[in-house]
Design an enzyme around this catalytic site. Structure first.
Site, PDB file in Angstrom:
ATOM      1  N   PRO A   9      -3.034  -6.153  -5.831  1.00 48.36           N
ATOM      2  CA  PRO A   9      -2.648  -4.946  -4.908  1.00 48.36           C
ATOM      3  C   PRO A   9      -3.304  -5.293  -3.538  1.00 48.36           C
ATOM      4  CG  PRO A   9      -4.656  -4.565  -6.292  1.00 48.36           C
ATOM      5  CD  PRO A   9      -4.233  -6.016  -6.629  1.00 48.36           C
ATOM      6  N   GLU A  67      11.004  -8.318  -2.223  1.00 50.52           N
ATOM      7  CA  GLU A  67      11.493  -7.070  -1.736  1.00 50.52           C
ATOM      8  C   GLU A  67      10.787  -6.651  -0.426  1.00 50.52           C
ATOM      9  OE1 GLU A  67      11.496  -3.448  -0.574  1.00 50.52           O
ATOM     10  OE2 GLU A  67      10.601  -2.813  -2.475  1.00 50.52           O
ATOM     11  N   GLY A  92       6.927  -6.391   0.371  1.00 52.89           N
ATOM     12  CA  GLY A  92       5.988  -6.306   1.677  1.00 52.89           C
ATOM     13  C   GLY A  92       6.852  -6.787   2.728  1.00 52.89           C
ATOM     14  N   TRP A 104       0.914  -1.301   0.005  1.00 62.02           N
ATOM     15  CA  TRP A 104      -0.087   0.126   0.034  1.00 62.02           C
ATOM     16  C   TRP A 104       0.789   1.179  -0.081  1.00 62.02           C
ATOM     17  CZ3 TRP A 104       1.622   2.611   4.139  1.00 62.02           C
ATOM     18  CH2 TRP A 104       2.311   1.783   5.292  1.00 62.02           C
ATOM     19  N   CYS A 131      10.101   1.262   2.810  1.00 60.14           N
ATOM     20  CA  CYS A 131      11.013   0.054   3.189  1.00 60.14           C
ATOM     21  C   CYS A 131      12.556   0.472   3.238  1.00 60.14           C
ATOM     22  CB  CYS A 131      10.979  -1.056   2.477  1.00 60.14           C
ATOM     23  SG  CYS A 131       9.187  -1.660   2.110  1.00 60.14           S
TER      24      CYS A 131
END
Ligand code: SIN
Length: 479
Positions: free
Chosen positions: A178, A253, A231, A153, A287
């Site tokens: 998504p 990732e 995520g 998100w 991230c």
């Protein structure tokens, strides 16, 4: 071409058709809790249908030329740029990020499409000298097949295009799932892909609340040849183990815990500017966000003071207002994590230089904590919020040890004006990406990805295409 009329789509896309499903789920604006739209809540059985459709479409799509695929990708890119106003608004409404950041994300995300529309034409193989005089050895690269993409998100557009564009350029077809917090940007992209002229079944989008059920189907269905996920490390582990049974190619990732080191010979003003970018983009919900600021003893006070002044000027609020720089957190559990980290850090002796409170609902004050203990939660886990935590170090050796003292290895940043130190430190830091005198590493032309428990594989750059291709070796005998 004119902008498309209505990009607020609430149905899923399977085999070129828009599907409502039996139920819907609410997509809420984190800035005010209001429902933005009710979106099709699809299930595992529709995920299966989408995979089947993608597999049928792949039989023809794989035989198109890279140039034909590039034309479609470029048309898609152009439509996204033409519709950037509508997409930016949808993005801010569903994920809360400031509207200027939504515009930036559209430019950034669309650049993966233009990049891979070109890169697909350059998926060269090799000719290899053979040790057998009568043989000839050649390699070709071919798209791997049906790709499942699961996206987060925090970047509702760029994390999709970074996977889907290279997959399509390589000749793969895609089933995209998504995040259920931000399906609307994804569906707008689907609508524009249709307008661009991609054949039915080439890009399918499954929206739904059942993330574990749909994720399980995508990672276990034998027709899916590759799964690409962005995520958390926790979910990445589950998907990877589920994908093991059918030996799928996997790209992950995952989470990070980025160090941001400021050495005594750094340009402190530049380091403060870089710190704001590395920390406060998307309210700290990236991230690659700097999570541990390691500051050399002799400049600790000066850096803390300058950063605190800069943070005091950040404007927090509803992302739709033009001058807002920090939006809300995505949801209650995101907010609770920030509060838990803050409580733990202050109980361990950290001092609050500025901030530290909830403003209202999901809005949290941009915060600076100094003298944080390396034993605190914040030192071990990503906070995913607008909190700067400052740790002290004495020398280069200690800085590197502290920086590498984590199971994560996505991004790292450091500031120094000594070129020898820059090389030394960059080579010793354990992470996939290192920002040297910059707080921003993301661009379509560079390989994005992590080492250790931050992931596998690279996105963007020439390497991003290879993730969706297989190398086939052809041995010609009897020459
Ligand atoms: C992320 O870290 O969540 C993605 C950030 C980016 O691509 O810049």
């Amino acid at each position: 071409m004119k902008a498309t009329n209505n990009l607020l789509i609430t149905e899923s896309l399977i085999d070129g058709k828009w599907i409502s499903g039996k139920k819907t789920f609410d997509v809420n604006n984190p800035a005010n809790g209001k429902t933005v739209a009710k979106v099709a809540d699809l299930t595992v059985s529709e995920a299966k249908q989408a995979i089947k459709a993608a597999n049928i479409a792949w039989k023809k799509w794989k035989d198109t030329t890279a140039a034909e695929r590039a034309d479609l990708l470029y048309a898609w890119y152009s439509l996204i740029i033409q519709n950037k106003d509508q997409i930016a608004e949808i993005m801010t409404l569903e994920c809360g990020k400031p509207i200027t950041e939504s515009y930036n994300e559209i430019t950034y995300g669309a650049s993966f499409i233009s990049w891979f529309s070109e890169e697909g034409k350059r998926s060269y193989g090799d000719t290899i000298p053979s040790s057998n005089p009568t043989n000839r050895i050649v390699t070709i690269k071919q798209g791997i097949g049906v790709v499942a993409a699961i996206t987060p998100w925090n970047f509702p557009l760029a994390m999709i295009t970074r996977k889907v564009a290279p997959a399509l350029a390589a000749g793969c077809t895609v089933v995209l799932r998504p995040a259920s917090e931000t399906p609307l940007t994804a569906l707008a992209l689907g609508k524009l892909a249709q307008e661009a002229g991609f054949p039915k079944g080439v890009l399918n989008i499954i929206t739904g609340k059942d993330s574990s059920g749909i994720g399980k189907e995508l990672s276990t269905n034998p027709l899916v040849r590759k799964i690409s996920f962005t995520g958390s490390t926790k979910v990445g582990r589950i998907l990877m183990s589920q994908a093991a049974d059918t030996i799928k190619k996997v790209s992950l990732e995952l989470g990070g815990n980025a160090p941001f080191i400021v050495f005594d010979n750094a340009n402190i003003d530049e380091a403060v500017k870089g710190a704001l970018i590395a920390k406060f983009r998307n309210s700290g919900q990236t991230c690659v966000a700097a999570n541990r600021f390691l500051i050399q003893d002799s400049i600790f006070e000066e850096f803390t003071k300058k950063l605190t002044i800069a943070v005091s000027k950040l404007k927090t609020g509803d992302g739709l207002k033009k001058d807002v720089q920090v939006g809300p957190l995505i949801n209650k559990s995101g907010l609770e994590k920030v509060q838990e980290h803050l409580k733990d850090a202050t109980e361990g002796g950290a001092k609050i230089q500025i901030g530290g409170h909830v403003i209202k609902d999901l809005f949290f004050e941009p915060t600076v904590l100094s003298d944080v203990s390396t034993q605190s939660l914040i030192a071990r886990e990503e906070t995913f919020g607008p909190v700067v935590s400052l740790f002290r170090f004495k020398n280069e050796k200690e800085a590197i040890e502290l920086a590498n003292n984590t199971e994560f290895g996505l991004a790292a940043y450091f500031y120094s004006q000594d070129i020898h130190r820059c090389w030394r430190v960059a080579e010793q830091i354990e992470s996939g990406m290192v920002g040297i005198n910059t707080g921003m590493v993301s661009t379509a032309s560079a390989p994005f990805g992590g080492i250790k428990q931050s992931g596998i594989g690279r996105e963007g750059s020439k390497h991003g295409l290879d993730e969706f291709m297989e190398i086939k070796y052809l041995s010609f005998g009897g020459n």
